[in-house]
Write an enzyme that holds these catalytic residues in place. Structure first.
Site, PDB file in Angstrom:
ATOM      1  N   CYS A   1       0.938  -0.884  -0.062  1.00 49.80           N
ATOM      2  CA  CYS A   1       0.137  -0.176  -0.036  1.00 49.80           C
ATOM      3  C   CYS A   1       0.890   1.568  -0.349  1.00 49.80           C
ATOM      4  O   CYS A   1       0.493   1.552  -0.617  1.00 49.80           O
ATOM      5  CB  CYS A   1      -0.702   0.239   0.968  1.00 49.80           C
ATOM      6  SG  CYS A   1      -2.070  -1.161   1.540  1.00 49.80           S
ATOM      7  N   SER A   2       2.091   0.947   0.717  1.00 53.34           N
ATOM      8  CA  SER A   2       2.554   2.487   0.837  1.00 53.34           C
ATOM      9  C   SER A   2       3.455   2.597  -0.818  1.00 53.34           C
ATOM     10  O   SER A   2       3.728   3.844  -0.892  1.00 53.34           O
ATOM     11  CB  SER A   2       3.318   2.573   1.906  1.00 53.34           C
ATOM     12  OG  SER A   2       3.337   1.975   2.488  1.00 53.34           O
TER      13      SER A   2
END
Length: 168
Positions: free
Chosen positions: A61-62
């Site tokens: 997600c990062s």
């Protein structure tokens, strides 16, 4: 509408909401940044990329959020890029500050999960969002959709960006 076994997050999970397709009108939404409420109407008139993630504090997600932030910096004011998760707004803000992410709009669906239910990304068993990318044209029509079926996989950035660049 429930879509059983549509997302793998440590095993099969059910997604709530429709499976949107290119050509569908983008559903209206309201999200929070903690301080403000934002709505889909704020993004009208420009192409919009909606990057949906399960949790900002995870590796994939990062990476996805940093990638779309880089693209937003390169494209400037011609487009809007929105990242949506069910993370609390203060966690989103902390992460953006620590990572120097300042070109995407980060917003939370944690209050009522209405975005997830409208876009088909609400993971029923976990009350989080699944991973997905939507490209919406300036008139609010979806031009690209990718529901990533496995939580640990990244979206096809090239396909989303190609669809976006066709709208510029």
């Amino acid at each position: 509408m429930e879509r059983p076994n549509a997302f793998d997050f440590w095993g099969p999970k059910t997604l709530i909401g429709p499976e949107l397709k290119p050509g569908d009108p983008a559903p209206a939404f309201t999200l929070t940044t903690g301080k403000d409420t934002i709505s889909s109407q704020q993004f009208a008139g420009k192409p919009l990329v909606i990057s949906v993630i399960p949790s900002i504090d995870t590796g994939v997600c990062s990476k996805q959020t940093r990638r779309f932030n880089q693209e937003a910096a390169a494209l400037g004011d011609a487009v809007n890029i929105l990242t949506v998760s069910a993370d609390l707004p203060f966690a989103q803000g902390r992460w953006c500050g620590a990572e120097g992410v300042d070109k995407v709009v980060m917003a939370s669906d944690h209050l009522d999960m209405s975005f997830g239910a409208a876009y088909g990304t609400y993971v029923k068993e976990l009350r989080i969002e699944s991973r997905a990318v939507f490209v919406v044209d300036k008139d609010g029509i979806i031009r690209h959709v990718e529901y990533v079926p496995v939580a640990g996989h990244e979206p096809n950035y090239d396909a989303a960006l190609a669809a976006l660049k066709e709208l510029l």
